[in-house]
Design a protein around this motif. Structure first.
Motif, PDB file in Angstrom:
ATOM      1  N   LEU A  30       0.806  -1.107  -0.209  1.00 29.72           N
ATOM      2  CA  LEU A  30       0.166  -0.108   0.195  1.00 29.72           C
ATOM      3  C   LEU A  30       0.874   1.218   0.001  1.00 29.72           C
ATOM      4  O   LEU A  30       1.534   1.398   0.907  1.00 29.72           O
ATOM      5  N   ASN A  31       0.838   2.134  -1.000  1.00 30.97           N
ATOM      6  CA  ASN A  31       1.649   3.145  -1.283  1.00 30.97           C
ATOM      7  C   ASN A  31       1.301   4.338  -0.598  1.00 30.97           C
ATOM      8  O   ASN A  31      -0.021   4.343   0.023  1.00 30.97           O
ATOM      9  N   SER A  32       1.861   5.460  -0.211  1.00 32.36           N
ATOM     10  CA  SER A  32       1.180   6.519   0.677  1.00 32.36           C
ATOM     11  C   SER A  32       0.144   7.389  -0.073  1.00 32.36           C
ATOM     12  O   SER A  32      -0.448   7.979   0.657  1.00 32.36           O
ATOM     13  N   ASP A  33       0.134   7.162  -1.343  1.00 35.41           N
ATOM     14  CA  ASP A  33      -1.268   7.695  -2.091  1.00 35.41           C
ATOM     15  C   ASP A  33      -2.436   6.855  -2.124  1.00 35.41           C
ATOM     16  O   ASP A  33      -3.188   7.282  -2.818  1.00 35.41           O
ATOM     17  N   LYS A  34      -2.270   5.732  -1.282  1.00 36.88           N
ATOM     18  CA  LYS A  34      -3.557   4.928  -1.064  1.00 36.88           C
ATOM     19  C   LYS A  34      -3.725   3.942  -2.387  1.00 36.88           C
ATOM     20  O   LYS A  34      -4.570   3.312  -2.477  1.00 36.88           O
ATOM     21  N   SER A  35      -2.649   3.960  -3.275  1.00 42.41           N
ATOM     22  CA  SER A  35      -2.799   3.065  -4.338  1.00 42.41           C
ATOM     23  C   SER A  35      -1.979   1.758  -3.987  1.00 42.41           C
ATOM     24  O   SER A  35      -1.235   1.669  -2.997  1.00 42.41           O
ATOM     25  N   TYR A  36      -2.138   0.709  -4.847  1.00 45.58           N
ATOM     26  CA  TYR A  36      -1.375  -0.340  -4.475  1.00 45.58           C
ATOM     27  C   TYR A  36      -0.433  -0.681  -5.741  1.00 45.58           C
ATOM     28  O   TYR A  36      -0.555  -0.301  -6.612  1.00 45.58           O
ATOM     29  N   SER A  37       0.777  -1.473  -5.135  1.00 42.08           N
ATOM     30  CA  SER A  37       1.665  -2.013  -6.219  1.00 42.08           C
ATOM     31  C   SER A  37       2.192  -3.310  -5.656  1.00 42.08           C
ATOM     32  O   SER A  37       2.151  -3.555  -4.497  1.00 42.08           O
ATOM     33  N   LEU A  38       2.794  -4.069  -6.705  1.00 41.83           N
ATOM     34  CA  LEU A  38       3.530  -5.514  -6.098  1.00 41.83           C
ATOM     35  C   LEU A  38       4.644  -4.981  -5.472  1.00 41.83           C
ATOM     36  O   LEU A  38       5.491  -3.964  -5.565  1.00 41.83           O
ATOM     37  N   HIS A  39       4.850  -5.715  -4.651  1.00 42.63           N
ATOM     38  CA  HIS A  39       5.990  -5.739  -3.612  1.00 42.63           C
ATOM     39  C   HIS A  39       7.336  -6.042  -4.624  1.00 42.63           C
ATOM     40  O   HIS A  39       7.131  -6.914  -5.296  1.00 42.63           O
ATOM     41  N   PRO A  40       8.411  -5.306  -4.197  1.00 39.78           N
ATOM     42  CA  PRO A  40       9.641  -5.636  -4.867  1.00 39.78           C
ATOM     43  C   PRO A  40       9.926  -7.296  -5.036  1.00 39.78           C
ATOM     44  O   PRO A  40      10.358  -7.821  -6.221  1.00 39.78           O
ATOM     45  N   GLN A  41       9.959  -8.016  -3.894  1.00 40.87           N
ATOM     46  CA  GLN A  41      10.209  -9.407  -3.764  1.00 40.87           C
ATOM     47  C   GLN A  41       9.180 -10.209  -4.732  1.00 40.87           C
ATOM     48  O   GLN A  41       9.305 -10.965  -5.408  1.00 40.87           O
ATOM     49  N   ALA A  42       7.852  -9.631  -4.846  1.00 36.94           N
ATOM     50  CA  ALA A  42       6.977 -10.364  -5.572  1.00 36.94           C
ATOM     51  C   ALA A  42       7.296 -10.141  -7.237  1.00 36.94           C
ATOM     52  O   ALA A  42       7.240 -10.932  -7.895  1.00 36.94           O
ATOM     53  N   GLU A  43       7.614  -8.777  -7.463  1.00 34.79           N
ATOM     54  CA  GLU A  43       7.978  -8.455  -8.923  1.00 34.79           C
ATOM     55  C   GLU A  43       9.258  -9.354  -9.199  1.00 34.79           C
ATOM     56  O   GLU A  43       9.435 -10.033 -10.196  1.00 34.79           O
ATOM     57  N   ALA A  44      10.404  -9.760  -8.197  1.00 37.62           N
ATOM     58  CA  ALA A  44      11.402 -10.465  -8.530  1.00 37.62           C
ATOM     59  C   ALA A  44      10.903 -11.894  -8.694  1.00 37.62           C
ATOM     60  O   ALA A  44      11.535 -12.751  -9.551  1.00 37.62           O
ATOM     61  N   VAL A  45       9.883 -12.557  -8.054  1.00 42.45           N
ATOM     62  CA  VAL A  45       9.566 -13.808  -8.469  1.00 42.45           C
ATOM     63  C   VAL A  45       8.922 -14.123  -9.757  1.00 42.45           C
ATOM     64  O   VAL A  45       9.152 -15.123 -10.349  1.00 42.45           O
ATOM     65  N   LEU A  46       7.977 -12.915 -10.303  1.00 41.43           N
ATOM     66  CA  LEU A  46       7.542 -12.934 -11.432  1.00 41.43           C
ATOM     67  C   LEU A  46       8.378 -12.911 -12.597  1.00 41.43           C
ATOM     68  O   LEU A  46       8.207 -13.444 -13.560  1.00 41.43           O
ATOM     69  N   THR A  47       9.472 -12.206 -12.454  1.00 35.55           N
ATOM     70  CA  THR A  47      10.494 -12.117 -13.308  1.00 35.55           C
ATOM     71  C   THR A  47      11.604 -13.286 -13.227  1.00 35.55           C
ATOM     72  O   THR A  47      12.489 -13.441 -14.282  1.00 35.55           O
ATOM     73  N   GLY A  48      11.384 -14.075 -12.420  1.00 35.96           N
ATOM     74  CA  GLY A  48      12.326 -15.182 -12.313  1.00 35.96           C
ATOM     75  C   GLY A  48      13.629 -15.136 -11.650  1.00 35.96           C
ATOM     76  O   GLY A  48      14.665 -15.947 -11.644  1.00 35.96           O
ATOM     77  N   GLN A  49      13.763 -13.861 -11.012  1.00 32.66           N
ATOM     78  CA  GLN A  49      14.937 -13.396 -10.166  1.00 32.66           C
ATOM     79  C   GLN A  49      15.092 -14.209  -8.940  1.00 32.66           C
ATOM     80  O   GLN A  49      16.229 -14.394  -8.385  1.00 32.66           O
ATOM     81  N   ILE A  50      13.995 -14.713  -8.373  1.00 35.13           N
ATOM     82  CA  ILE A  50      13.893 -15.566  -7.029  1.00 35.13           C
ATOM     83  C   ILE A  50      12.940 -16.828  -7.561  1.00 35.13           C
ATOM     84  O   ILE A  50      11.891 -16.523  -8.352  1.00 35.13           O
ATOM     85  N   GLU A  51      13.616 -17.913  -7.322  1.00 35.85           N
ATOM     86  CA  GLU A  51      13.106 -19.136  -7.756  1.00 35.85           C
ATOM     87  C   GLU A  51      12.476 -19.736  -6.278  1.00 35.85           C
ATOM     88  O   GLU A  51      12.919 -19.600  -5.292  1.00 35.85           O
ATOM     89  N   ALA A  52      11.138 -20.349  -6.521  1.00 36.45           N
ATOM     90  CA  ALA A  52      10.626 -20.893  -5.361  1.00 36.45           C
ATOM     91  C   ALA A  52      11.349 -22.244  -5.175  1.00 36.45           C
ATOM     92  O   ALA A  52      11.853 -23.149  -5.636  1.00 36.45           O
TER      93      ALA A  52
END
Length: 127
Positions: A105-127
């Protein structure tokens, strides 16, 4: 007169040019996108649900267009796509995704993916 259903001398010409099915291609791309999101949810220990898939997909779309969505914006976006989710459902899913660390939850009350979630989606972090 030529009848195409009558047998010929075996030298029938066929027009067999490959015509890609764009609908199938789009479905495969969407499936790949959904598989990435399923992988993300599994990484964070969450079950896959249609609401979660749609909310995360909307966040990805918004991020790709350099936009941020709040609860109302997310709900409106999903309604525009003919996805019949209630405002409360969208809000609760976003709150749960925040509590699990998938979304921020950003300061402007908008939402974005957490950097760790982005890393999982781009394959930088493996499960």
């Amino acid at each position: 007169m030529h009848n195409s259903q009558l047998p010929t001398d075996g030298h029938q010409q066929r027009k067999s040019a490959f015509q890609p099915d764009n609908g199938l291609l789009e479905a495969q791309v969407q499936l790949h996108g959904n598989e990435r999101i399923r992988h993300l949810l599994k990484f964070f220990g969450l079950r896959t649900s249609l609401v979660r898939l749609k909310v995360i997909d909307a966040l990805l779309t918004a991020a790709g267009n350099d936009r941020r969505l709040g609860v109302r914006g997310m709900h409106s976006h999903l309604q525009a796509l003919d996805i019949p989710l209630s405002f409360l459902s969208v809000r609760e899913v976003l709150k749960r995704l925040c509590s699990e660390g998938v979304v921020v939850l950003n300061s402007d009350k908008s939402y974005s993916l957490h950097p760790q979630a982005e890393a999982v989606l781009t394959g930088q972090i493996e499960a």
